[in-house]
Design an enzyme around this catalytic site. Structure first.
Site, PDB file in Angstrom:
ATOM      1  CB  THR A  68      36.945  44.756  37.454  1.00  0.00           C
ATOM      2  OG1 THR A  68      36.899  46.138  37.114  1.00  0.00           O
ATOM      3  CG2 THR A  68      36.326  44.524  38.828  1.00  0.00           C
TER       4      THR A  68
ATOM      5  CB  THR B 223      36.508  46.171  31.239  1.00  0.00           C
ATOM      6  OG1 THR B 223      36.010  44.961  30.670  1.00  0.00           O
ATOM      7  CG2 THR B 223      36.344  47.306  30.245  1.00  0.00           C
ATOM      8  CB  CYS B 224      38.246  48.776  35.535  1.00  0.00           C
ATOM      9  SG  CYS B 224      36.458  48.566  35.630  1.00  0.00           S
ATOM     10  CB  SER B 225      42.768  46.384  35.586  1.00  0.00           C
ATOM     11  OG  SER B 225      42.242  46.582  36.871  1.00  0.00           O
TER      12      SER B 225
END
Length: 182
Positions: free
Chosen positions: A53, A55-57
């Site tokens: 996703t 923001t996570c990546s």
């Protein structure tokens, strides 16, 4: 909020590389427990809604990966990224991100996340049950410091990010260590 909490003891179903296995998928199942990951170590655990996703990546995982040496200098032995994804997804994401320092923990059945009180519905995004975004400093299986994004709720309209960022956690560690040294 959760400082002093002992992490719930669960079994994580992981896939680990095994060079004795030939072929295109040289991995085997290996169950690991909460104690396997956290006993006798001081670690940063951060949890996020999903592998791959934005923001996570783009921010959270790379920030912890690239800052590993800084965390290690502040007394952190390991950094773990947990998500309500299966081991296949988490391993592929770790490979895609080129991880060398952060280790991924698959919580495919959401047992750990549920027991931590951090399971939320993200049906509004088509995700189903996922983890709310948070980070923690965990010392020998007990939460030392807790960093939870605001607004914990099912089907939240936004994906808050900042409280659990690597920068926030590292700043906390630096201030806590400076205070302890004074």
């Amino acid at each position: 909020m959760k400082a002093g909490l002992k992490l719930p003891e669960v079994t994580f179903h992981t896939r680990v590389r095994d060079d004795s296995i030939e072929g295109p998928n040289p991995f085997r199942w290996q169950d690991k427990t909460t104690s396997d990951y956290f006993a006798g170590k001081r670690v940063v655990l951060f949890a996020l809604p999903g592998a791959f996703t934005p923001t996570c990546s783009t921010y959270q995982l790379p920030g912890f990966e690239n800052g590993f040496d800084d965390f290690n200098a502040e007394g952190i032995d390991e950094i773990y990224c947990l998500s309500v994804n299966d081991s296949f997804v988490m391993n592929k994401w770790a490979e895609n991100q080129g991880l060398k320092n952060v280790k991924v923990i698959p919580d495919g059945s959401a047992e750990f996340t549920r027991k931590m009180g951090m399971l939320v519905a993200k049906d509004n995004l088509g995700f189903g049950a996922r983890s709310w975004r948070y980070a923690a400093i965990v010392n020998d299986g007990t939460v030392e410091a807790w960093f939870e994004e605001p607004g914990l709720a099912d089907n939240h309209g936004e994906d808050p990010y900042g409280v659990s960022s690597p920068e926030t956690v590292l700043n906390y560690l630096r201030e806590a260590n400076a205070t302890a040294a004074a």
